[in-house]
Design a protein around this motif. Structure first.
Motif, PDB file in Angstrom:
ATOM      1  N   MET A  10       0.779  -1.176  -0.076  1.00 11.37           N
ATOM      2  CA  MET A  10      -0.105  -0.018   0.077  1.00 11.37           C
ATOM      3  C   MET A  10       0.946   1.172   0.043  1.00 11.37           C
ATOM      4  SD  MET A  10      -2.704   1.600   2.861  1.00 11.37           S
ATOM      5  CE  MET A  10      -3.983   0.410   2.401  1.00 11.37           C
ATOM      6  N   ALA A  11       1.881   0.964   0.732  1.00 15.24           N
ATOM      7  CA  ALA A  11       2.705   2.543   0.867  1.00 15.24           C
ATOM      8  C   ALA A  11       3.281   2.914  -0.347  1.00 15.24           C
ATOM      9  CB  ALA A  11       4.080   2.184   1.773  1.00 15.24           C
ATOM     10  N   GLU A  12       3.903   2.012  -1.551  1.00 10.84           N
ATOM     11  CA  GLU A  12       4.078   2.163  -2.667  1.00 10.84           C
ATOM     12  C   GLU A  12       2.964   2.959  -3.410  1.00 10.84           C
ATOM     13  OE1 GLU A  12       6.930   2.609  -5.870  1.00 10.84           O
ATOM     14  OE2 GLU A  12       7.216   1.698  -3.602  1.00 10.84           O
ATOM     15  N   ASP A  13       1.819   2.404  -3.290  1.00 13.50           N
ATOM     16  CA  ASP A  13       0.818   2.965  -3.922  1.00 13.50           C
ATOM     17  C   ASP A  13       0.379   4.360  -3.568  1.00 13.50           C
ATOM     18  OD1 ASP A  13      -1.560   2.716  -5.853  1.00 13.50           O
ATOM     19  OD2 ASP A  13      -2.938   2.752  -4.307  1.00 13.50           O
ATOM     20  N   ILE A  14       0.360   4.544  -2.002  1.00  8.57           N
ATOM     21  CA  ILE A  14       0.017   5.783  -1.864  1.00  8.57           C
ATOM     22  C   ILE A  14       1.329   6.916  -2.233  1.00  8.57           C
ATOM     23  CG2 ILE A  14      -0.241   7.200   0.332  1.00  8.57           C
ATOM     24  CD1 ILE A  14      -2.622   5.466  -0.362  1.00  8.57           C
ATOM     25  N   TYR A  15       2.389   6.679  -2.032  1.00 10.07           N
ATOM     26  CA  TYR A  15       3.687   7.250  -2.525  1.00 10.07           C
ATOM     27  C   TYR A  15       3.351   7.676  -4.098  1.00 10.07           C
ATOM     28  CZ  TYR A  15       8.047   8.149  -5.076  1.00 10.07           C
ATOM     29  OH  TYR A  15       9.012   8.522  -5.837  1.00 10.07           O
ATOM     30  N   GLY A  16       2.894   6.910  -5.021  1.00  8.22           N
ATOM     31  CA  GLY A  16       2.739   7.039  -6.443  1.00  8.22           C
ATOM     32  C   GLY A  16       1.584   8.194  -6.524  1.00  8.22           C
TER      33      GLY A  16
ATOM     34  N   LEU B 190      -7.353  10.325  -0.267  1.00  8.45           N
ATOM     35  CA  LEU B 190      -6.806   9.176  -0.651  1.00  8.45           C
ATOM     36  C   LEU B 190      -7.399   7.851   0.104  1.00  8.45           C
ATOM     37  CD1 LEU B 190      -2.907   9.920  -1.263  1.00  8.45           C
ATOM     38  CD2 LEU B 190      -4.833   9.967  -2.867  1.00  8.45           C
ATOM     39  N   GLY B 191      -8.329   8.228   0.989  1.00  2.71           N
ATOM     40  CA  GLY B 191      -9.260   7.195   1.822  1.00  2.71           C
ATOM     41  C   GLY B 191      -8.196   6.228   2.564  1.00  2.71           C
ATOM     42  N   VAL B 192      -7.313   6.691   3.357  1.00  5.48           N
ATOM     43  CA  VAL B 192      -6.178   5.857   3.980  1.00  5.48           C
ATOM     44  C   VAL B 192      -5.992   6.274   5.117  1.00  5.48           C
ATOM     45  CG1 VAL B 192      -5.564   4.678   1.914  1.00  5.48           C
ATOM     46  CG2 VAL B 192      -4.148   7.009   2.883  1.00  5.48           C
ATOM     47  N   SER B 193      -5.306   5.630   6.183  1.00  5.82           N
ATOM     48  CA  SER B 193      -4.802   6.310   7.480  1.00  5.82           C
ATOM     49  C   SER B 193      -3.737   7.207   7.243  1.00  5.82           C
ATOM     50  CB  SER B 193      -4.539   5.090   8.455  1.00  5.82           C
ATOM     51  OG  SER B 193      -3.364   4.409   8.028  1.00  5.82           O
ATOM     52  N   ARG B 194      -3.247   7.754   8.368  1.00  4.97           N
ATOM     53  CA  ARG B 194      -2.173   8.573   8.088  1.00  4.97           C
ATOM     54  C   ARG B 194      -0.807   7.910   8.308  1.00  4.97           C
ATOM     55  NH1 ARG B 194      -3.571  14.054  11.923  1.00  4.97           N
ATOM     56  NH2 ARG B 194      -1.452  14.588  11.018  1.00  4.97           N
ATOM     57  N   THR B 195      -0.761   6.514   8.608  1.00  2.00           N
ATOM     58  CA  THR B 195       0.580   5.683   8.392  1.00  2.00           C
ATOM     59  C   THR B 195       1.211   5.407   7.143  1.00  2.00           C
ATOM     60  OG1 THR B 195      -0.305   4.688  10.315  1.00  2.00           O
ATOM     61  CG2 THR B 195       1.539   3.682   9.284  1.00  2.00           C
ATOM     62  N   PRO B 196       0.503   5.300   5.850  1.00  2.00           N
ATOM     63  CA  PRO B 196       0.997   5.315   4.879  1.00  2.00           C
ATOM     64  C   PRO B 196       1.421   6.494   4.243  1.00  2.00           C
ATOM     65  CG  PRO B 196      -1.408   4.570   4.773  1.00  2.00           C
ATOM     66  CD  PRO B 196      -0.920   4.610   6.249  1.00  2.00           C
TER      67      PRO B 196
ATOM     68  N   ALA C 180       5.130   7.741   2.783  1.00  2.24           N
ATOM     69  CA  ALA C 180       5.312   8.212   1.699  1.00  2.24           C
ATOM     70  C   ALA C 180       5.796   9.696   1.592  1.00  2.24           C
ATOM     71  CB  ALA C 180       3.979   8.496   0.813  1.00  2.24           C
ATOM     72  N   MET C 181       5.536  10.446   2.530  1.00  4.19           N
ATOM     73  CA  MET C 181       6.050  11.787   2.720  1.00  4.19           C
ATOM     74  C   MET C 181       7.637  11.594   3.127  1.00  4.19           C
ATOM     75  SD  MET C 181       3.656  14.122   2.305  1.00  4.19           S
ATOM     76  CE  MET C 181       3.204  15.365   3.633  1.00  4.19           C
ATOM     77  N   ARG C 182       8.099  10.646   4.032  1.00  5.22           N
ATOM     78  CA  ARG C 182       9.342  10.461   4.225  1.00  5.22           C
ATOM     79  C   ARG C 182      10.185  10.289   2.939  1.00  5.22           C
ATOM     80  NH1 ARG C 182       7.660   8.084   9.366  1.00  5.22           N
ATOM     81  NH2 ARG C 182       7.195   5.955   8.488  1.00  5.22           N
ATOM     82  N   ARG C 183       9.685   9.262   2.045  1.00  5.22           N
ATOM     83  CA  ARG C 183      10.477   8.901   0.683  1.00  5.22           C
ATOM     84  C   ARG C 183      10.515  10.326  -0.081  1.00  5.22           C
ATOM     85  NH1 ARG C 183       8.546   4.034  -3.322  1.00  5.22           N
ATOM     86  NH2 ARG C 183       9.949   4.508  -4.898  1.00  5.22           N
TER      87      ARG C 183
END
Length: 228
Positions: free
Chosen positions: A1-7, A33-39, A43-46
């Protein structure tokens, strides 16, 4: 999921949903994006590691503006490519095309002559004005080539540090391109477009010079002009 949110966040920036200097609130992105703040945080760190965003006071994330010196190279390339797009559009010109350009030019004129010009709106209208010309040439390949040059893969140039006079001059040059189309003068239209883009390049040279003079740590967020 993290990769998808980053994209997805990267795409929002690339598409201009967030511009240089804009804050990226984690809560807003999570809802969008309909997700929690964790992903979102991952993504923001990346994105921060890639130099796309920076952290400011209170750890807020802000989209990084392009280096003015890099923007200069972008406008040099555009000044070579976009006159070709103008020539292609001239060959396929229609009244609907002219009407569309005239409408966008008029809306930009309202923006630049307002008491506090909305630079985000001007940026969006400006991009549409140029894209209408690229599209009229009816070559998807060439239009995409110009688009790749005009927009850095992630962050696009903004009008944050342009003066009111520079904004007014920019739209006056749009009007000259429009006038040249109106009389079907391809050489004039090409020259007007090249002149417009080279003038924009000169604006970023000024911004870069101011930055080097005042120091790299200056906050480049635009401060509205005081009415005189």
């Amino acid at each position: 999921m993290a990769e998808d949110i980053y994209g997805k966040i990267r795409a929002l920036i690339a598409e201009g949903a967030y511009l240089g200097g804009d804050v990226l609130p984690e809560s807003e992105l999570a809802v969008r994006l309909g997700v929690s703040r964790t992903p979102i945080r991952e993504a923001m760190r990346r994105l921060q590691a890639e130099g796309v965003i920076r952290r400011e006071a209170y750890r807020r994330a802000v989209v990084v503006d392009l280096d003015p010196n890099e923007v200069i190279h972008i406008f040099t390339a555009r000044a070579a490519l976009e006159p070709i797009a103008v020539g292609m559009a001239m060959e396929r010109m229609t009244q609907a095309f002219l009407d569309n350009l005239a409408r966008l030019h008029g809306e930009m004129d309202e923006v630049v002559h307002s008491s506090e010009p909305d630079r985000r709106r001007y940026r969006d209208l400006n991009a549409r004005f140029h894209r209408v010309i690229w599209a009229q040439g009816d070559s998807a390949v060439f239009a995409e080539l110009v688009n790749l040059v005009a927009r850095k893969p992630v962050v696009s140039p903004t009008f944050n540090n342009w003066t009111r006079e520079e904004l007014i001059r920019s739209n006056r040059q749009h009007g000259e391109v429009l006038d040249a189309f109106g009389v079907r003068d391809a050489e004039w239209a090409k020259a007007a477009m090249a002149s417009h883009l080279l003038a924009s390049r000169a604006n970023y040279r000024r911004i870069g010079l101011n930055r080097s003079t005042r120091g790299a740590d200056v906050d480049w967020t635009y401060e509205p002009e005081t009415a005189t």
